[in-house]
Design an enzyme around this catalytic site. Structure first.
Site, mmCIF file in Angstrom:
data_model
loop_
_atom_site.group_PDB
_atom_site.id
_atom_site.type_symbol
_atom_site.label_atom_id
_atom_site.label_comp_id
_atom_site.label_asym_id
_atom_site.label_seq_id
_atom_site.Cartn_x
_atom_site.Cartn_y
_atom_site.Cartn_z
ATOM 1 N N GLU A 26 -5.112 -5.446 10.875
ATOM 2 C CA GLU A 26 -4.094 -4.418 11.093
ATOM 3 C C GLU A 26 -4.377 -3.695 12.410
ATOM 4 O O GLU A 26 -5.189 -2.755 12.439
ATOM 5 C CB GLU A 26 -4.132 -3.393 9.962
ATOM 6 C CG GLU A 26 -3.859 -3.961 8.596
ATOM 7 C CD GLU A 26 -3.306 -2.890 7.641
ATOM 8 O OE1 GLU A 26 -2.230 -3.108 7.101
ATOM 9 O OE2 GLU A 26 -3.951 -1.844 7.474
ATOM 10 N N SER B 231 3.647 -2.380 10.308
ATOM 11 C CA SER B 231 5.108 -2.379 10.461
ATOM 12 C C SER B 231 5.769 -3.689 10.032
ATOM 13 O O SER B 231 6.703 -4.152 10.682
ATOM 14 C CB SER B 231 5.501 -2.006 11.898
ATOM 15 O OG SER B 231 5.079 -0.691 12.197
ATOM 16 N N LYS C 123 0.037 4.286 -0.119
ATOM 17 C CA LYS C 123 -0.606 5.437 0.538
ATOM 18 C C LYS C 123 -0.443 6.686 -0.339
ATOM 19 O O LYS C 123 -0.466 6.581 -1.550
ATOM 20 C CB LYS C 123 -0.047 5.609 1.953
ATOM 21 C CG LYS C 123 -0.121 4.314 2.760
ATOM 22 C CD LYS C 123 0.105 4.485 4.220
ATOM 23 C CE LYS C 123 -0.055 3.142 4.915
ATOM 24 N NZ LYS C 123 0.068 3.223 6.352
ATOM 25 N N GLY D 136 2.664 1.976 10.958
ATOM 26 C CA GLY D 136 3.607 3.086 10.815
ATOM 27 C C GLY D 136 4.334 3.444 12.093
ATOM 28 O O GLY D 136 4.961 4.492 12.193
ATOM 29 N N GLU E 232 -6.715 4.389 8.267
ATOM 30 C CA GLU E 232 -6.496 5.823 8.011
ATOM 31 C C GLU E 232 -7.738 6.457 7.399
ATOM 32 O O GLU E 232 -8.029 7.628 7.644
ATOM 33 C CB GLU E 232 -5.257 6.008 7.112
ATOM 34 C CG GLU E 232 -3.975 5.745 7.905
ATOM 35 C CD GLU E 232 -2.785 5.295 7.060
ATOM 36 O OE1 GLU E 232 -2.850 5.372 5.823
ATOM 37 O OE2 GLU E 232 -1.780 4.854 7.668
ATOM 38 N N ASN F 115 0.857 -1.186 0.000
ATOM 39 C CA ASN F 115 0.000 0.000 0.000
ATOM 40 C C ASN F 115 0.894 1.238 0.000
ATOM 41 O O ASN F 115 1.531 1.537 1.004
ATOM 42 C CB ASN F 115 -0.893 -0.064 1.256
ATOM 43 C CG ASN F 115 -1.694 1.208 1.479
ATOM 44 O OD1 ASN F 115 -1.796 2.058 0.581
ATOM 45 N ND2 ASN F 115 -2.260 1.358 2.673
ATOM 46 N N HIS G 227 -9.514 0.977 5.293
ATOM 47 C CA HIS G 227 -8.209 1.129 5.958
ATOM 48 C C HIS G 227 -8.389 2.034 7.180
ATOM 49 O O HIS G 227 -9.183 2.978 7.148
ATOM 50 C CB HIS G 227 -7.193 1.724 4.978
ATOM 51 C CG HIS G 227 -5.791 1.682 5.508
ATOM 52 N ND1 HIS G 227 -5.318 2.598 6.424
ATOM 53 C CD2 HIS G 227 -4.786 0.804 5.293
ATOM 54 C CE1 HIS G 227 -4.069 2.289 6.733
ATOM 55 N NE2 HIS G 227 -3.715 1.203 6.065
HETATM 56 P P1 PGA Z 1 2.988 0.117 7.712
HETATM 57 O O1 PGA Z 1 1.514 0.316 7.102
HETATM 58 O O2 PGA Z 1 3.559 -1.128 7.103
HETATM 59 O O3 PGA Z 1 3.724 1.360 7.287
HETATM 60 O O4 PGA Z 1 2.839 0.005 9.185
HETATM 61 C C1 PGA Z 1 0.642 -0.800 6.958
HETATM 62 C C2 PGA Z 1 -0.690 -0.337 6.418
HETATM 63 O O5 PGA Z 1 -1.125 0.769 6.751
HETATM 64 O O6 PGA Z 1 -1.341 -1.064 5.657
#
Ligand code: PGA
Length: 262
Positions: free
Chosen positions: A174, A220, A16, A180, A104, A14, A102
């Site tokens: 997740e 992560s 983003k 992140g 976010e 992803n 997601h």
């Molecule tokens: P990350 O993001 O690997 O940077 O923690 C994962 C995600 O948001 O799908």
């Protein structure tokens, strides 16, 4: 007894809100160059909307095994929704996957389970495979209520979905506190939650569907921690954010099996 072998691993990146279309083209070419010839996992790149067409063009031109996903979509085919992207438009670009719900989007754009449910239904309708994200925030984890929280998300998001298409959904567990942040759930803990999600799918739909549906871990994931995550019996893949923006890191995650054999 769950049989992991019937489920093909899926490793998705992803991007983003990173990468212009030109940088996206370069990244997908670099990733393709590093792929194992005998790769048995499905690899998906998920660029921002503006890079989808360019990335797809090089995927097709070079006959790459890499698949294309989008990060979001509207639940209608078309209409006066300024700034939104229709699933029909994504389908016309041969987008095969779409991330729905997601954290976010839930956090910064107020997406509710109800909205996510509409998007899931629509994605299945137009034959794009949704990657449904679920997972608890830190506060809930500290209270030890993650199972209840994720159960509620699944009940609401999957409500009324057609049994015949449900196995086209990929679920990504997740935990929000791991996204992140550099913190990951322990592989055993991620496996436990994913096993719990599989049990819920069995209850909501059927044991056969629950054995077929693929469930990823996200949060992560990096080259150094992917192996212990991927060897867990219930985990069918990873949804990678930060580490998917760097070709070497993403390749090393995709090719995790190489390190297994050593
Ligand atoms: P990350 O993001 O690997 O940077 O923690 C994962 C995600 O948001 O799908």
């Amino acid at each position: 007894m769950v049989n992991k072998k019937i489920r093909r691993p899926i490793i998705a990146g992803n991007w983003k809100m990173f990468k212009t279309h030109l940088k996206g083209v370069k990244l997908v070419q670099e990733i393709n160059y590093g792929l194992d010839k005998d790769l048995d996992a499905e690899v998906v790149v998920i660029p921002p909307f503006t890079a989808l067409r360019s990335v797809k063009t090089v995927i097709e031109a070079d006959e790459m095994k890499i698949k294309l996903g989008a990060q979001n979509m509207h639940y209608m085919s078309e209409g006066p929704f300024t700034g939104e992207i229709s699933p029909v438009m994504l389908k016309a670009l041969n987008v095969e996957y779409v991330i729905i719900g997601h954290s976010e989007r839930r956090q910064y754009f107020d997406e509710t389970d109800e909205l996510i449910n509409k998007k899931l239904k629509k994605a299945l309708d137009v034959n794009i495979n949704p990657i449904l994200c679920v997972g608890e925030p830190l506060k809930i984890r500290e209270l030890g209520r993650q199972k209840q929280y994720v159960r509620e998300q699944l009940n609401n998001c999957l409500e009324g979905l057609n049994k015949d298409y449900i196995q086209n959904i990929v679920i990504a567990y997740e935990p929000i506190w791991a996204i992140g942040t550099g913190k990951t759930a322990t592989p055993e803990d991620a496996d436990f939650m994913i096993s719990f999600i599989r049990q819920r799918i069995s209850r909501l739909f059927s044991p056969i569907i629950s054995e077929k549906i693929r469930i990823q871990y996200g949060g992560s994931v990096k080259p150094f921690n992917v192996v212990p995550i991927m060897v867990q019996p219930e985990i069918d893949g990873v949804l990678v954010g930060g580490a998917s923006l760097n070709a070497q890191d993403f390749i090393s995650i995709i090719n995790y099996k190489k390190r297994l054999k050593k």
